[in-house]
Design a protein around this motif. Structure first.
Motif, PDB file in Angstrom:
ATOM      1  N   ILE A  95       0.834  -1.217   0.000  1.00 48.49           N
ATOM      2  CA  ILE A  95       0.000   0.000   0.000  1.00 48.49           C
ATOM      3  C   ILE A  95       0.862   1.258   0.000  1.00 48.49           C
ATOM      4  CG2 ILE A  95      -1.685   1.338   1.331  1.00 48.49           C
ATOM      5  CD1 ILE A  95      -2.739  -1.351   2.408  1.00 48.49           C
ATOM      6  N   PHE A  96       1.869   1.299   0.864  1.00 49.87           N
ATOM      7  CA  PHE A  96       2.590   2.540   1.096  1.00 49.87           C
ATOM      8  C   PHE A  96       3.821   2.739   0.228  1.00 49.87           C
ATOM      9  CE2 PHE A  96       0.303   1.852   5.148  1.00 49.87           C
ATOM     10  CZ  PHE A  96      -0.445   3.037   5.146  1.00 49.87           C
ATOM     11  N   ILE A  97       4.352   1.675  -0.379  1.00 46.05           N
ATOM     12  CA  ILE A  97       5.515   1.841  -1.260  1.00 46.05           C
ATOM     13  C   ILE A  97       5.164   2.689  -2.479  1.00 46.05           C
ATOM     14  CG2 ILE A  97       7.098   0.631  -2.819  1.00 46.05           C
ATOM     15  CD1 ILE A  97       7.233  -1.623  -0.740  1.00 46.05           C
ATOM     16  N   PRO A  98       4.057   2.402  -3.188  1.00 48.24           N
ATOM     17  CA  PRO A  98       3.710   3.265  -4.332  1.00 48.24           C
ATOM     18  C   PRO A  98       3.427   4.713  -3.934  1.00 48.24           C
ATOM     19  CG  PRO A  98       2.502   1.190  -4.419  1.00 48.24           C
ATOM     20  CD  PRO A  98       3.136   1.263  -3.069  1.00 48.24           C
ATOM     21  N   LEU A  99       2.939   4.905  -2.690  1.00 44.72           N
ATOM     22  CA  LEU A  99       2.627   6.254  -2.214  1.00 44.72           C
ATOM     23  C   LEU A  99       3.855   6.989  -1.683  1.00 44.72           C
ATOM     24  CD1 LEU A  99      -0.676   5.450  -0.242  1.00 44.72           C
ATOM     25  CD2 LEU A  99      -0.462   6.390  -2.561  1.00 44.72           C
ATOM     26  N   LYS A 100       4.974   6.261  -1.534  1.00 46.25           N
ATOM     27  CA  LYS A 100       6.191   6.825  -0.951  1.00 46.25           C
ATOM     28  C   LYS A 100       5.894   7.444   0.416  1.00 46.25           C
ATOM     29  CE  LYS A 100       8.318   7.735  -5.445  1.00 46.25           C
ATOM     30  NZ  LYS A 100       8.956   8.741  -6.338  1.00 46.25           N
ATOM     31  N   ASN A 101       5.112   6.727   1.187  1.00 48.04           N
ATOM     32  CA  ASN A 101       4.634   7.216   2.486  1.00 48.04           C
ATOM     33  C   ASN A 101       5.200   6.349   3.604  1.00 48.04           C
ATOM     34  OD1 ASN A 101       3.162   7.913   4.792  1.00 48.04           O
ATOM     35  ND2 ASN A 101       1.264   8.245   3.660  1.00 48.04           N
ATOM     36  N   GLU A 102       5.984   6.973   4.498  1.00 48.68           N
ATOM     37  CA  GLU A 102       6.607   6.251   5.606  1.00 48.68           C
ATOM     38  C   GLU A 102       5.983   6.581   6.959  1.00 48.68           C
ATOM     39  OE1 GLU A 102       8.391  10.223   6.179  1.00 48.68           O
ATOM     40  OE2 GLU A 102       7.533   9.078   4.535  1.00 48.68           O
ATOM     41  N   ARG A 103       4.923   7.383   6.957  1.00 50.93           N
ATOM     42  CA  ARG A 103       4.376   7.890   8.217  1.00 50.93           C
ATOM     43  C   ARG A 103       3.829   6.790   9.121  1.00 50.93           C
ATOM     44  NH1 ARG A 103       3.097  13.288   8.768  1.00 50.93           N
ATOM     45  NH2 ARG A 103       1.248  12.740   9.977  1.00 50.93           N
ATOM     46  N   TYR A 104       3.399   5.668   8.536  1.00 46.90           N
ATOM     47  CA  TYR A 104       2.795   4.604   9.338  1.00 46.90           C
ATOM     48  C   TYR A 104       3.720   3.404   9.523  1.00 46.90           C
ATOM     49  CZ  TYR A 104      -1.303   7.401   8.287  1.00 46.90           C
ATOM     50  OH  TYR A 104      -2.189   8.450   8.170  1.00 46.90           O
ATOM     51  N   PHE A 105       4.975   3.561   9.113  1.00 46.30           N
ATOM     52  CA  PHE A 105       5.917   2.446   9.158  1.00 46.30           C
ATOM     53  C   PHE A 105       6.080   1.911  10.576  1.00 46.30           C
ATOM     54  CE2 PHE A 105      10.230   0.676   9.405  1.00 46.30           C
ATOM     55  CZ  PHE A 105      10.219  -0.197   8.321  1.00 46.30           C
ATOM     56  N   ASP A 106       6.407   2.784  11.513  1.00 45.07           N
ATOM     57  CA  ASP A 106       6.636   2.340  12.893  1.00 45.07           C
ATOM     58  C   ASP A 106       5.358   1.835  13.547  1.00 45.07           C
ATOM     59  OD1 ASP A 106       9.396   2.841  12.994  1.00 45.07           O
ATOM     60  OD2 ASP A 106       9.072   4.966  13.392  1.00 45.07           O
ATOM     61  N   LEU A 107       4.242   2.486  13.264  1.00 42.85           N
ATOM     62  CA  LEU A 107       2.970   2.070  13.854  1.00 42.85           C
ATOM     63  C   LEU A 107       2.604   0.653  13.422  1.00 42.85           C
ATOM     64  CD1 LEU A 107       0.392   2.669  15.460  1.00 42.85           C
ATOM     65  CD2 LEU A 107      -0.572   3.672  13.374  1.00 42.85           C
ATOM     66  N   ILE A 108       2.792   0.359  12.149  1.00 40.86           N
ATOM     67  CA  ILE A 108       2.453  -0.973  11.642  1.00 40.86           C
ATOM     68  C   ILE A 108       3.445  -2.013  12.177  1.00 40.86           C
ATOM     69  CG2 ILE A 108       2.269  -2.378   9.546  1.00 40.86           C
ATOM     70  CD1 ILE A 108       1.245   0.194   8.152  1.00 40.86           C
ATOM     71  N   GLY A 109       4.691  -1.622  12.333  1.00 40.18           N
ATOM     72  CA  GLY A 109       5.672  -2.548  12.892  1.00 40.18           C
ATOM     73  C   GLY A 109       5.339  -2.936  14.322  1.00 40.18           C
ATOM     74  N   THR A 110       5.058  -1.951  15.151  1.00 38.47           N
ATOM     75  CA  THR A 110       4.735  -2.245  16.550  1.00 38.47           C
ATOM     76  C   THR A 110       3.379  -2.949  16.673  1.00 38.47           C
ATOM     77  OG1 THR A 110       3.952   0.060  16.697  1.00 38.47           O
ATOM     78  CG2 THR A 110       6.137  -0.421  17.568  1.00 38.47           C
ATOM     79  N   SER A 111       2.460  -2.618  15.788  1.00 37.01           N
ATOM     80  CA  SER A 111       1.166  -3.326  15.790  1.00 37.01           C
ATOM     81  C   SER A 111       1.353  -4.797  15.458  1.00 37.01           C
ATOM     82  CB  SER A 111       0.208  -2.677  14.784  1.00 37.01           C
ATOM     83  OG  SER A 111      -0.072  -1.338  15.128  1.00 37.01           O
ATOM     84  N   GLY A 112       2.340  -5.087  14.619  1.00 39.61           N
ATOM     85  CA  GLY A 112       2.629  -6.470  14.274  1.00 39.61           C
ATOM     86  C   GLY A 112       3.002  -7.294  15.491  1.00 39.61           C
ATOM     87  N   HIS A 113       3.698  -6.684  16.447  1.00 40.82           N
ATOM     88  CA  HIS A 113       4.049  -7.386  17.684  1.00 40.82           C
ATOM     89  C   HIS A 113       2.785  -7.786  18.457  1.00 40.82           C
ATOM     90  CE1 HIS A 113       8.358  -7.037  17.598  1.00 40.82           C
ATOM     91  NE2 HIS A 113       8.313  -5.727  17.438  1.00 40.82           N
ATOM     92  N   ILE A 114       1.860  -6.862  18.577  1.00 42.03           N
ATOM     93  CA  ILE A 114       0.639  -7.121  19.344  1.00 42.03           C
ATOM     94  C   ILE A 114      -0.215  -8.183  18.665  1.00 42.03           C
ATOM     95  CG2 ILE A 114      -1.470  -6.077  20.255  1.00 42.03           C
ATOM     96  CD1 ILE A 114       0.063  -3.412  20.362  1.00 42.03           C
ATOM     97  N   ILE A 115      -0.357  -8.065  17.360  1.00 39.78           N
ATOM     98  CA  ILE A 115      -1.186  -9.019  16.608  1.00 39.78           C
ATOM     99  C   ILE A 115      -0.600 -10.421  16.675  1.00 39.78           C
ATOM    100  CG2 ILE A 115      -1.983  -9.629  14.292  1.00 39.78           C
ATOM    101  CD1 ILE A 115      -2.168  -6.592  13.739  1.00 39.78           C
TER     102      ILE A 115
END
Length: 292
Positions: free
Chosen positions: A25-45
């Motif tokens: 989703i975010f690579i084509p958008l060149k958007n890094e704003r949610y990178f850390d949030l998704i990484g840490t969410s991965g731990h919880i999930i």
């Protein structure tokens, strides 16, 4: 016959799957704003998946369909599983909150200024983050894969380790809070200090990383209390030990301390205050007089 290792594939798949899906989703958008949030969410999930995975495996092995599966009540689970999963998820949630606030305030993550311009490099960053989630989660997943009959009862040693978990998590959070407050006061013109030297930052040049390294080590030790049971394969604690070893190596020698120290040296290398701080404050462990 299923082993605790055969129960790891679902959280592993979830760890990489979430990061790869987010990257798509975010690579084509060149958007890094949610990178850390998704990484840490991965731990919880993935931690949640590993907690309920064993009951799901038993349900499916009995010939029942996925649609008839019911999540068991929390009180039916081992206290050790609940505690280890809860403190790990709390760490990830705190980190997600802190990093999200930081990027919201700054508007971007400067680490990705060049990386996000290259789809290949940006994908590699998402994939590596999946590996980070998978490796750091190993003690929790292994602990949650142990059958209830093999779980070691809670004892005084566990209480002591839990205290270390809380202390290290609190230290990491306090160090982050102190630096955030320092930055806020600097923006408000309350001081003109070039770098922080107060609070925990007077004991170590990277106290937040010290807290995280201690947290991962103490969580591993808490999980290890059952992983060292005679009925558990010896490879389990060895595999789980990758989490604190990887965390320490990453923070101390790779993407944590080295680039920050290099950047600081470029900014303040000739500053007498920096030279004094660097020569009197340990670079990492406060109790080890190592300054470089």
């Amino acid at each position: 016959m299923p082993t605790i290792f055969s129960k790891l594939w679902i959280p592993v798949a979830a760890s990489f799957g979430l990061q790869i899906a987010a990257g798509a989703i975010f690579i084509p958008l060149k958007n890094e704003r949610y990178f850390d949030l998704i990484g840490t969410s991965g731990h919880i999930i993935s931690a949640g998946i590993s907690l309920y995975g064993p009951s799901l495996y038993r349900h499916l092995d009995s010939g029942h369909s996925l649609t008839t599966y019911k999540i068991p009540p929390l009180l039916s689970l081992s206290p050790r599983k609940l505690v280890v999963t809860a403190v790990f998820s709390l760490w990830a949630a705190r980190l997600a909150w802190f990093l999200s606030r930081r990027i919201k305030a700054e508007g971007r993550d400067s680490r990705f200024d060049d990386i996000k311009q290259s789809p290949t490099r940006f994908f590699a960053a998402w994939f590596i983050q999946g590996a980070w989630v998978a490796i750091v989660g190993l003690p929790i997943w292994l602990n949650n894969a142990i059958p209830l009959r093999n779980m070691r009862p809670w004892g005084p040693m566990d209480a002591a380790l839990l205290g270390l978990v809380v202390l290290s998590l609190g230290g990491e959070a306090l160090a982050d809070a102190q630096k955030s407050q320092w930055r806020k006061e600097k923006k408000e013109g309350k001081h003109t200090e070039k770098f922080i030297q107060r609070g925990l930052w007077s004991l170590s040049r990277h106290p937040n990383y010290v807290g995280e390294a201690l947290f991962q080590t103490s969580v591993f030790a808490l999980a290890c209390r059952s992983l060292l049971a005679p009925s558990i394969p010896w490879q389990a604690p060895v595999l789980g030990a990758l989490a604190p070893l990887f965390t320490y190596t990453l923070l101390r020698y790779m993407s944590g301390v080295p680039p920050l120290e290099e950047a600081a040296e470029k900014k303040w290398g000739d500053d007498p205050a920096w030279k004094r701080y660097k020569s009197t404050t340990p670079v990492f462990w406060p109790w080890m007089k190592v300054y470089d």
